[in-house]
Scaffold this motif. Structure first.
Motif, PDB file in Angstrom:
ATOM      1  N   ARG A 175       0.848  -1.192   0.000  1.00 22.73           N
ATOM      2  CA  ARG A 175       0.000   0.000   0.000  1.00 22.73           C
ATOM      3  C   ARG A 175       0.887   1.246   0.000  1.00 22.73           C
ATOM      4  O   ARG A 175       1.728   1.416   0.885  1.00 22.73           O
ATOM      5  N   ILE A 176       0.675   2.112  -0.993  1.00 22.68           N
ATOM      6  CA  ILE A 176       1.534   3.282  -1.218  1.00 22.68           C
ATOM      7  C   ILE A 176       0.692   4.552  -1.118  1.00 22.68           C
ATOM      8  O   ILE A 176      -0.429   4.605  -1.632  1.00 22.68           O
ATOM      9  N   LEU A 177       1.264   5.575  -0.484  1.00 26.28           N
ATOM     10  CA  LEU A 177       0.649   6.900  -0.435  1.00 26.28           C
ATOM     11  C   LEU A 177       1.613   7.901  -1.044  1.00 26.28           C
ATOM     12  O   LEU A 177       2.790   7.937  -0.678  1.00 26.28           O
ATOM     13  N   ASP A 178       1.113   8.735  -1.960  1.00 27.18           N
ATOM     14  CA  ASP A 178       1.900   9.831  -2.523  1.00 27.18           C
ATOM     15  C   ASP A 178       1.343  11.142  -1.993  1.00 27.18           C
ATOM     16  O   ASP A 178       0.202  11.500  -2.283  1.00 27.18           O
ATOM     17  N   VAL A 179       2.146  11.858  -1.211  1.00 27.95           N
ATOM     18  CA  VAL A 179       1.730  13.120  -0.621  1.00 27.95           C
ATOM     19  C   VAL A 179       2.173  14.255  -1.540  1.00 27.95           C
ATOM     20  O   VAL A 179       3.364  14.534  -1.678  1.00 27.95           O
ATOM     21  N   GLY A 180       1.214  14.890  -2.197  1.00 25.90           N
ATOM     22  CA  GLY A 180       1.505  15.947  -3.156  1.00 25.90           C
ATOM     23  C   GLY A 180       1.714  15.383  -4.544  1.00 25.90           C
ATOM     24  O   GLY A 180       2.752  15.583  -5.168  1.00 25.90           O
ATOM     25  N   CYS A 181       0.697  14.696  -5.060  1.00 33.05           N
ATOM     26  CA  CYS A 181       0.849  13.949  -6.315  1.00 33.05           C
ATOM     27  C   CYS A 181       0.726  14.815  -7.559  1.00 33.05           C
ATOM     28  O   CYS A 181       1.009  14.352  -8.667  1.00 33.05           O
ATOM     29  N   GLY A 182       0.271  16.078  -7.418  1.00 28.07           N
ATOM     30  CA  GLY A 182       0.158  16.944  -8.586  1.00 28.07           C
ATOM     31  C   GLY A 182      -0.795  16.381  -9.615  1.00 28.07           C
ATOM     32  O   GLY A 182      -1.937  16.022  -9.322  1.00 28.07           O
ATOM     33  N   ASP A 183      -0.321  16.255 -10.856  1.00 23.80           N
ATOM     34  CA  ASP A 183      -1.165  15.783 -11.948  1.00 23.80           C
ATOM     35  C   ASP A 183      -1.308  14.266 -11.993  1.00 23.80           C
ATOM     36  O   ASP A 183      -2.015  13.738 -12.838  1.00 23.80           O
ATOM     37  N   GLY A 184      -0.638  13.544 -11.086  1.00 24.67           N
ATOM     38  CA  GLY A 184      -0.807  12.097 -11.009  1.00 24.67           C
ATOM     39  C   GLY A 184      -0.002  11.304 -12.011  1.00 24.67           C
ATOM     40  O   GLY A 184      -0.112  10.071 -12.059  1.00 24.67           O
ATOM     41  N   ASP A 247       2.543   0.978   3.501  1.00 23.71           N
ATOM     42  CA  ASP A 247       3.868   0.344   3.508  1.00 23.71           C
ATOM     43  C   ASP A 247       4.937   1.283   2.973  1.00 23.71           C
ATOM     44  O   ASP A 247       6.100   1.172   3.345  1.00 23.71           O
ATOM     45  N   VAL A 248       4.536   2.179   2.075  1.00 21.86           N
ATOM     46  CA  VAL A 248       5.456   3.123   1.426  1.00 21.86           C
ATOM     47  C   VAL A 248       4.763   4.475   1.322  1.00 21.86           C
ATOM     48  O   VAL A 248       3.567   4.532   0.997  1.00 21.86           O
ATOM     49  N   VAL A 249       5.501   5.535   1.595  1.00 23.32           N
ATOM     50  CA  VAL A 249       5.022   6.890   1.334  1.00 23.32           C
ATOM     51  C   VAL A 249       6.051   7.580   0.450  1.00 23.32           C
ATOM     52  O   VAL A 249       7.263   7.411   0.654  1.00 23.32           O
ATOM     53  N   ILE A 250       5.594   8.327  -0.532  1.00 15.75           N
ATOM     54  CA  ILE A 250       6.506   9.071  -1.395  1.00 15.75           C
ATOM     55  C   ILE A 250       6.105  10.542  -1.413  1.00 15.75           C
ATOM     56  O   ILE A 250       4.933  10.891  -1.264  1.00 15.75           O
ATOM     57  N   SER A 251       7.107  11.381  -1.587  1.00 15.33           N
ATOM     58  CA  SER A 251       6.883  12.829  -1.712  1.00 15.33           C
ATOM     59  C   SER A 251       7.930  13.372  -2.663  1.00 15.33           C
ATOM     60  O   SER A 251       9.104  13.474  -2.315  1.00 15.33           O
ATOM     61  N   TRP A 252       7.513  13.699  -3.871  1.00 22.06           N
ATOM     62  CA  TRP A 252       8.416  14.209  -4.909  1.00 22.06           C
ATOM     63  C   TRP A 252       8.114  15.697  -5.119  1.00 22.06           C
ATOM     64  O   TRP A 252       7.076  16.058  -5.662  1.00 22.06           O
ATOM     65  N   GLY A 253       9.026  16.546  -4.671  1.00 19.14           N
ATOM     66  CA  GLY A 253       8.897  17.970  -4.925  1.00 19.14           C
ATOM     67  C   GLY A 253       7.653  18.594  -4.343  1.00 19.14           C
ATOM     68  O   GLY A 253       7.067  19.498  -4.964  1.00 19.14           O
ATOM     69  N   ARG A 270       4.833  10.050   9.180  1.00 19.22           N
ATOM     70  CA  ARG A 270       5.380   9.046  10.113  1.00 19.22           C
ATOM     71  C   ARG A 270       4.250   8.269  10.786  1.00 19.22           C
ATOM     72  O   ARG A 270       4.355   7.049  10.998  1.00 19.22           O
ATOM     73  N   ARG A 271       3.162   8.934  11.081  1.00 19.13           N
ATOM     74  CA  ARG A 271       2.033   8.268  11.745  1.00 19.13           C
ATOM     75  C   ARG A 271       1.367   7.224  10.855  1.00 19.13           C
ATOM     76  O   ARG A 271       1.101   6.096  11.300  1.00 19.13           O
ATOM     77  N   VAL A 272       1.093   7.574   9.591  1.00 20.48           N
ATOM     78  CA  VAL A 272       0.356   6.648   8.719  1.00 20.48           C
ATOM     79  C   VAL A 272       1.255   5.596   8.084  1.00 20.48           C
ATOM     80  O   VAL A 272       0.758   4.612   7.533  1.00 20.48           O
ATOM     81  N   LEU A 273       2.572   5.781   8.156  1.00 28.13           N
ATOM     82  CA  LEU A 273       3.517   4.809   7.597  1.00 28.13           C
ATOM     83  C   LEU A 273       3.835   3.765   8.653  1.00 28.13           C
ATOM     84  O   LEU A 273       4.201   4.093   9.781  1.00 28.13           O
ATOM     85  N   ARG A 274       3.706   2.521   8.295  1.00 27.92           N
ATOM     86  CA  ARG A 274       3.916   1.431   9.245  1.00 27.92           C
ATOM     87  C   ARG A 274       5.351   1.382   9.738  1.00 27.92           C
ATOM     88  O   ARG A 274       6.279   1.905   9.094  1.00 27.92           O
ATOM     89  N   ASP A 275       5.553   0.762  10.877  1.00 28.27           N
ATOM     90  CA  ASP A 275       6.899   0.520  11.378  1.00 28.27           C
ATOM     91  C   ASP A 275       7.641  -0.364  10.377  1.00 28.27           C
ATOM     92  O   ASP A 275       7.118  -1.393   9.931  1.00 28.27           O
ATOM     93  N   GLY A 276       8.852   0.044   9.995  1.00 32.67           N
ATOM     94  CA  GLY A 276       9.591  -0.695   8.977  1.00 32.67           C
ATOM     95  C   GLY A 276       9.188  -0.343   7.563  1.00 32.67           C
ATOM     96  O   GLY A 276       9.673  -0.958   6.605  1.00 32.67           O
ATOM     97  N   GLY A 277       8.288   0.656   7.430  1.00 30.63           N
ATOM     98  CA  GLY A 277       7.906   1.106   6.091  1.00 30.63           C
ATOM     99  C   GLY A 277       8.953   2.017   5.497  1.00 30.63           C
ATOM    100  O   GLY A 277       9.895   2.448   6.173  1.00 30.63           O
ATOM    101  N   LEU A 278       8.797   2.315   4.212  1.00 27.96           N
ATOM    102  CA  LEU A 278       9.770   3.113   3.473  1.00 27.96           C
ATOM    103  C   LEU A 278       9.179   4.455   3.066  1.00 27.96           C
ATOM    104  O   LEU A 278       8.024   4.538   2.636  1.00 27.96           O
ATOM    105  N   SER A 395      15.825   8.191   0.753  1.00 30.21           N
ATOM    106  CA  SER A 395      14.872   7.173   1.186  1.00 30.21           C
ATOM    107  C   SER A 395      15.192   6.809   2.634  1.00 30.21           C
ATOM    108  O   SER A 395      16.358   6.814   3.053  1.00 30.21           O
ATOM    109  N   TRP A 396      14.132   6.498   3.390  1.00 33.18           N
ATOM    110  CA  TRP A 396      14.238   6.333   4.836  1.00 33.18           C
ATOM    111  C   TRP A 396      13.387   5.153   5.304  1.00 33.18           C
ATOM    112  O   TRP A 396      12.306   4.897   4.782  1.00 33.18           O
ATOM    113  N   TRP A 397      13.897   4.474   6.340  1.00 34.27           N
ATOM    114  CA  TRP A 397      13.105   3.481   7.061  1.00 34.27           C
ATOM    115  C   TRP A 397      12.360   4.183   8.188  1.00 34.27           C
ATOM    116  O   TRP A 397      12.938   5.033   8.884  1.00 34.27           O
ATOM    117  N   ASN A 398      11.117   3.853   8.373  1.00 30.32           N
ATOM    118  CA  ASN A 398      10.362   4.398   9.503  1.00 30.32           C
ATOM    119  C   ASN A 398      10.551   3.486  10.702  1.00 30.32           C
ATOM    120  O   ASN A 398      10.093   2.341  10.702  1.00 30.32           O
TER     121      ASN A 398
END
Length: 403
Positions: A175-184, A247-253, A270-278, A395-398
């Motif tokens: 399960r991936i979340l993109d924060v600030g996805c713009g035009d997708g 499981d993964v969160v991304i934020s590009w620009g 950090r809250r919505v990303l699971r422990d050990g998520g990326l 890239s970071w481990w939570n």
């Protein structure tokens, strides 16, 4: 078993041209095939390989839309053709870095057509071209240079996130979340490339509503949007998801554009990303030559550090920008000026400190630097690292505390 019924990919015809080149026609009935590869091998009666060629050895084909495509080899010596008993044709694709079979077909040489149309071919490997009625290869985004907006965000960004910075990790199929996805556009690329369980792109401005039009303009069929891809007009500072949802969160620009500061957003991530998520984060660096986001108004190096606020405002409000392709969004001068004023002054050092303080553990980091900085009196007091570092990819481990 008809594999093509399940994969949407089949071999329409196979044969030799008049000059002895092997040619086959690949039919793609599905909307989109990401990262395809084709291998063709001639084998003798003992199943030993006599000759072989692979598409990926010739060129990196990022994706192909629905249509028909001709593959042509260099001419094969008559002795090898005479000794061959079968032709093995294998079509594969990569999903999050892993090779996955699409089609495997064995054709007896006795069944090969001897009068197939000649196709262009390379000295080694396989050449690929679109058949009549299919979008020409040269019109697909992965053949364009880095100045093309769609190429940068669909082809380059998706691969940079998934492979370069997140190592094609298995979590990308969760399960991936993109924060600030713009035009997708990048989310579409990630969804097609990684086939996650779910990918949610959020952006309060709703630019993702333009995605169907953008796809059509770039020869991607409308039905290529996978069911796992969703969009919402949510705010990164108030993510409406339970703890440990992704499981993964991304934020590009996007972090530099959060009005009022990006610290609340990082806490929400950090809250919505699971422990050990990326987490992948690519924040704009304010003091870099790119960080001002005013390149459409001036090519002057570090214009935002050399000029005062009123001079900058006059520049933006009185000049028509040299617009780059932003997939159809035409911003007003007032919007440009507002966005500039809202920029968060992120640096490499400050961002690292913030992330470590929150409990993120660094995994990968990549920097793109300026070739040389020419100091002038206006920028003498700025740190060298802040001026010379053009872009930061991380890239970071939570790591969450045990309860």
């Amino acid at each position: 078993m008809d594999e093509s019924a399940e994969t949407g990919v089949s071999i329409a015809s196979t044969g030799f041209t008049a000059d002895g080149a092997l040619a086959c026609e690949l039919a793609i009935e599905r909307a989109f095939v990401d990262d395809p590869d084709v291998t063709i091998v001639l084998r003798d009666a003992g199943d030993r390989p006599l000759w072989g060629a692979r598409l990926r050895d010739l060129r990196d084909v990022a994706w192909l839309p629905r249509g028909r495509y001709a593959l042509g080899s260099a001419p094969i010596a008559q002795a090898l053709r005479a000794a061959a008993v079968v032709v093995d044709i294998d079509v594969r694709r990569r999903v999050a870095g892993q090779s996955r079979a699409i089609l495997s077909q064995r054709v007896p040489t006795a069944a090969l057509a001897q009068t197939v149309a000649a196709r262009s071919h390379a000295a080694a490997g396989l050449a690929l071209e679109a058949c009549p009625g299919t979008t020409p290869i040269g019109q697909l985004s992965w053949t364009r240079d880095h100045g093309d907006w769609f190429h940068r965000h669909f082809d380059h960004a998706a691969r940079t996130v998934s492979g370069y910075m997140l190592g094609d990790h298995a979590l990308l199929q969760g399960r991936i979340l993109d924060v600030g996805c713009g035009d997708g556009i990048t989310d579409l690329g990630l969804a097609l490339h990684c086939e996650p369980e779910l990918l949610v792109g959020i952006d309060p401005f709703g630019g993702f509503r333009n995605l169907p039009r953008i796809m059509a303009e770039n020869h991607i069929p409308a039905d290529a949007i996978p069911a796992c891809l969703q969009f919402a007009t949510e705010d990164g500072n108030n993510l409406p998801y339970p703890d440990d949802s992704f499981d993964v969160v991304i934020s590009w620009g996007s972090l530099e554009h959060i009005a009022g500061g990006h610290a609340p957003c990082l806490k929400q991530i950090r809250r919505v990303l699971r422990d050990g998520g990326l987490l992948f984060a690519h924040p704009g660096l304010y003091y870099s030559n790119l960080g001002h986001h005013l390149g459409e108004f001036s090519s002057e190096p570090f214009v935002h550090l050399r000029r005062g606020p009123e001079d900058l405002r006059q520049l933006v409000m009185s000049k028509e920008p040299q617009r780059i392709d932003r997939s159809g969004h035409v911003a007003t001068s007032a919007e440009y000026w507002q966005w500039y004023q809202e920029l968060n002054k992120i640096t490499v050092g400050s961002f690292e400190q913030e992330m470590r303080a929150l409990g993120f553990e660094p995994w990968r980091v990549a920097l793109r630097t300026e070739p040389v900085i020419e100091y002038t009196p206006e920028i003498l007091h700025y740190p060298m690292q802040d001026l010379a570092t053009a872009e930061l990819y991380t890239s970071w481990w939570n790591r969450k505390p045990r309860r």
